[in-house]
Design a protein around this motif. Structure first.
Motif, mmCIF file in Angstrom:
data_model
loop_
_atom_site.group_PDB
_atom_site.id
_atom_site.type_symbol
_atom_site.label_atom_id
_atom_site.label_comp_id
_atom_site.label_asym_id
_atom_site.label_seq_id
_atom_site.Cartn_x
_atom_site.Cartn_y
_atom_site.Cartn_z
ATOM 1 N N MET A 146 -4.398 15.101 -6.341
ATOM 2 C CA MET A 146 -4.998 16.378 -6.364
ATOM 3 C C MET A 146 -4.503 16.805 -7.159
ATOM 4 O O MET A 146 -4.919 16.665 -8.957
ATOM 5 N N LEU A 147 -2.851 16.356 -7.487
ATOM 6 C CA LEU A 147 -1.920 16.952 -9.030
ATOM 7 C C LEU A 147 -1.851 15.871 -9.518
ATOM 8 O O LEU A 147 -2.356 16.244 -11.258
ATOM 9 N N ASP A 148 -2.181 14.311 -10.189
ATOM 10 C CA ASP A 148 -2.786 13.650 -10.770
ATOM 11 C C ASP A 148 -3.956 14.163 -11.239
ATOM 12 O O ASP A 148 -4.100 13.695 -13.141
ATOM 13 N N ARG A 149 -5.120 14.350 -11.050
ATOM 14 C CA ARG A 149 -6.066 15.091 -11.600
ATOM 15 C C ARG A 149 -5.755 16.363 -12.133
ATOM 16 O O ARG A 149 -7.051 16.319 -13.391
ATOM 17 N N VAL A 150 -4.867 17.199 -12.211
ATOM 18 C CA VAL A 150 -4.954 18.487 -12.374
ATOM 19 C C VAL A 150 -4.050 18.831 -13.321
ATOM 20 O O VAL A 150 -3.865 19.873 -14.175
ATOM 21 N N LEU A 151 -2.874 18.075 -13.129
ATOM 22 C CA LEU A 151 -1.296 18.060 -13.760
ATOM 23 C C LEU A 151 -0.808 16.827 -14.833
ATOM 24 O O LEU A 151 -0.915 15.343 -14.674
ATOM 25 N N PRO A 152 -1.216 17.517 -16.041
ATOM 26 C CA PRO A 152 -0.823 16.116 -17.309
ATOM 27 C C PRO A 152 0.663 15.718 -16.988
ATOM 28 O O PRO A 152 1.172 16.453 -16.824
ATOM 29 N N ASP A 153 0.170 14.714 -17.211
ATOM 30 C CA ASP A 153 1.515 13.589 -17.930
ATOM 31 C C ASP A 153 2.411 13.900 -18.545
ATOM 32 O O ASP A 153 1.328 14.409 -19.659
ATOM 33 N N PRO A 154 4.066 14.849 -18.525
ATOM 34 C CA PRO A 154 4.805 14.955 -19.746
ATOM 35 C C PRO A 154 5.145 14.092 -20.762
ATOM 36 O O PRO A 154 4.745 13.161 -20.230
ATOM 37 N N ARG A 155 5.012 14.672 -22.339
ATOM 38 C CA ARG A 155 5.234 13.634 -22.990
ATOM 39 C C ARG A 155 6.687 12.869 -23.240
ATOM 40 O O ARG A 155 6.753 11.874 -23.737
ATOM 41 N N ALA A 163 5.782 17.977 0.420
ATOM 42 C CA ALA A 163 6.661 18.292 -1.101
ATOM 43 C C ALA A 163 7.006 17.107 -1.737
ATOM 44 O O ALA A 163 6.381 16.748 -3.030
ATOM 45 N N VAL A 164 7.896 16.531 -1.063
ATOM 46 C CA VAL A 164 8.329 15.218 -1.505
ATOM 47 C C VAL A 164 7.261 14.386 -1.807
ATOM 48 O O VAL A 164 7.327 13.696 -2.847
ATOM 49 N N THR A 165 6.625 13.896 -0.860
ATOM 50 C CA THR A 165 5.160 13.056 -1.121
ATOM 51 C C THR A 165 4.344 13.280 -2.279
ATOM 52 O O THR A 165 4.055 12.013 -2.620
ATOM 53 N N ALA A 166 4.017 14.616 -2.458
ATOM 54 C CA ALA A 166 3.781 15.054 -3.108
ATOM 55 C C ALA A 166 3.952 14.954 -4.519
ATOM 56 O O ALA A 166 3.189 14.272 -4.840
ATOM 57 N N ALA A 167 4.947 15.137 -4.906
ATOM 58 C CA ALA A 167 5.843 15.017 -6.172
ATOM 59 C C ALA A 167 5.448 13.452 -6.271
ATOM 60 O O ALA A 167 5.631 13.352 -7.515
ATOM 61 N N ALA A 168 6.432 12.408 -5.466
ATOM 62 C CA ALA A 168 6.225 11.060 -5.469
ATOM 63 C C ALA A 168 5.195 10.386 -6.075
ATOM 64 O O ALA A 168 5.507 9.499 -7.006
ATOM 65 N N THR A 169 4.112 11.031 -5.547
ATOM 66 C CA THR A 169 2.755 10.089 -5.001
ATOM 67 C C THR A 169 2.605 10.786 -6.753
ATOM 68 O O THR A 169 1.644 9.723 -7.155
ATOM 69 N N TRP A 170 2.302 11.948 -7.173
ATOM 70 C CA TRP A 170 2.699 11.958 -8.444
ATOM 71 C C TRP A 170 3.214 11.771 -9.332
ATOM 72 O O TRP A 170 2.099 11.303 -10.342
ATOM 73 N N ALA A 227 -2.618 0.188 -6.073
ATOM 74 C CA ALA A 227 -1.538 -0.142 -5.051
ATOM 75 C C ALA A 227 -0.098 0.622 -4.656
ATOM 76 O O ALA A 227 0.502 0.887 -3.351
ATOM 77 N N PRO A 228 -0.088 1.679 -6.044
ATOM 78 C CA PRO A 228 1.370 2.900 -5.477
ATOM 79 C C PRO A 228 0.266 3.757 -4.248
ATOM 80 O O PRO A 228 0.691 4.258 -3.027
ATOM 81 N N LEU A 229 -0.975 3.555 -3.362
ATOM 82 C CA LEU A 229 -1.141 4.692 -2.598
ATOM 83 C C LEU A 229 -1.369 3.911 -1.592
ATOM 84 O O LEU A 229 -0.713 4.297 -0.275
ATOM 85 N N LEU A 230 -0.921 2.478 -1.122
ATOM 86 C CA LEU A 230 -1.500 0.999 -0.289
ATOM 87 C C LEU A 230 -0.031 1.104 0.165
ATOM 88 O O LEU A 230 0.288 1.135 1.126
ATOM 89 N N TRP A 231 0.650 1.135 -0.695
ATOM 90 C CA TRP A 231 2.619 0.869 -0.034
ATOM 91 C C TRP A 231 3.343 2.580 0.036
ATOM 92 O O TRP A 231 3.701 2.337 0.539
ATOM 93 N N GLY A 232 2.731 3.545 -0.857
ATOM 94 C CA GLY A 232 2.642 4.704 0.330
ATOM 95 C C GLY A 232 2.275 5.088 1.289
ATOM 96 O O GLY A 232 3.083 5.425 2.354
ATOM 97 N N ALA A 233 0.919 4.865 2.262
ATOM 98 C CA ALA A 233 0.421 4.787 3.914
ATOM 99 C C ALA A 233 1.843 3.519 4.551
ATOM 100 O O ALA A 233 1.262 4.777 5.845
ATOM 101 N N LEU A 234 2.126 2.947 3.612
ATOM 102 C CA LEU A 234 2.612 2.200 4.497
ATOM 103 C C LEU A 234 3.650 2.316 4.548
ATOM 104 O O LEU A 234 4.622 2.032 5.736
ATOM 105 N N LEU A 235 4.749 2.827 3.699
ATOM 106 C CA LEU A 235 6.084 3.296 3.738
ATOM 107 C C LEU A 235 6.184 4.442 3.180
ATOM 108 O O LEU A 235 7.895 4.402 2.835
#
Length: 303
Positions: free
Chosen positions: A1-10, A66-73, A138-146
């Motif tokens: 959800m964060l990836d969709r609403v919070l753009p990457d910083p320049r 919170a850490v997982t959300a930040a890392a995923t974003w 790939a990052p979602l799968l590895w995040g789910a596993l590890l």
């Protein structure tokens, strides 16, 4: 959800900061040898995974979330990928080839000079297909596993491959370990991407069976053991034929054609974006269910 609403910083994006640190490390350890490249890969990836483990260690449920959300974003790039593809579509639909050629380096490393609208459309669709796996599944799968170590470790591996994994005089031997590590890390995610792409094919008017048949018939023809799985599945879902001659600076690659449909056109970029969005959503649900199942399993084991 964060990836969709919070753009990457320049500036100051965590992945960009990692890339700068890895580039500094490369300058210190570089030698045209596979062994030196393997040391470089280890020294770059291990600290990223260790940082993830440290962030998770001893965290309570709220802090861990919170850490997982930040890392995923930080490691996801699906929304940025779709935005870049949409900007390419905007330029091509407006007939502005110069603007479209300037945008291509945001999507892939091909030489944009001399490419016409159909060539740029093919490059965009292929980039969306390949990077849907690299930047999302790939990052979602590895995040789910590890957990967080999987998120950060995978992104480090994939970033190293982008930096040193291509075949050139400088990286032919030094980048070998990074490229092979990326192949291993993306083997399962690429096939999951193909499966989710086939399942999502009706979103763009495609057929599930055709997408899967195309993946099986053509996926192995690509020079990459993983990219071909994703591109072939996208080709089948969109009813297209991908592949052909690509120019990277002074290097020319003649890649096998993937799929039995027509060549991509400008209008197919929007369809590829919709398909990628559906795959992204399916990957997030799949990863969440996998993480929940593993959590319950390990919870029972501890009990």
């Amino acid at each position: 959800m964060l990836d969709r609403v919070l753009p990457d910083p320049r500036r100051g994006h965590p992945v960009a900061l990692f890339g700068a640190a890895a580039a500094a490390l490369e300058r210190r350890v570089y030698a045209p040898k596979r062994a030196r490249g393997a040391v470089f890969a280890l020294l770059a990836v291990a600290p990223a995974a260790a940082l993830g483990a440290l962030a998770e260690h001893g965290a309570g449920p709220r802090r861990e979330a919170a850490v997982t959300a930040a890392a995923t974003w930080a490691v996801l790039g699906g929304s940025m990928l779709r935005r870049e593809a949409a900007l390419m579509a905007d330029a091509l639909e407006a007939g502005d080839l110069d603007a479209a050629r300037r945008r291509l380096p945001h999507l892939c490393g091909r030489d944009p000079d001399g490419l016409d609208a159909k060539d740029l459309a093919r490059a965009t669709v292929e980039s969306v297909a390949e990077n849907t796996s690299d930047a999302v599944v790939a990052p979602l799968l590895w995040g789910a596993l590890l957990g967080v170590p999987g998120l950060l470790g995978y992104r480090a591996i994939n970033t190293l491959d982008a930096m040193v994994g291509h075949r050139s005089e400088r990286y032919e031997r030094f980048g070998w370990a990074g490229a092979r590590l990326d192949d291993v890390a993306n083997w399962a995610p690429a096939r999951l991407t193909a499966l989710l792409t086939a399942a999502a094919a009706p979103v763009v008017g495609g057929g599930v069976a055709r997408a899967w048949r195309t993946r099986r018939a053509y996926g192995h023809r690509h020079p990459s053991p993983n990219s071909g799985q994703c591109e072939a599945a996208f080709a089948g879902a969109l009813g297209l034929r991908l592949g052909g001659t690509n120019v990277y600076g002074q290097r020319v690659e003649h890649r096998p054609e993937l799929g039995d449909g027509r060549p991509p056109e400008v209008g197919d970029i929007r369809r590829a974006i919709r398909l990628a969005g559906a795959v992204d959503t399916a990957a997030a649900v799949t990863a969440a269910l996998l993480a929940l199942a593993l959590s319950r399993r390990f919870g029972r084991d501890r009990g």
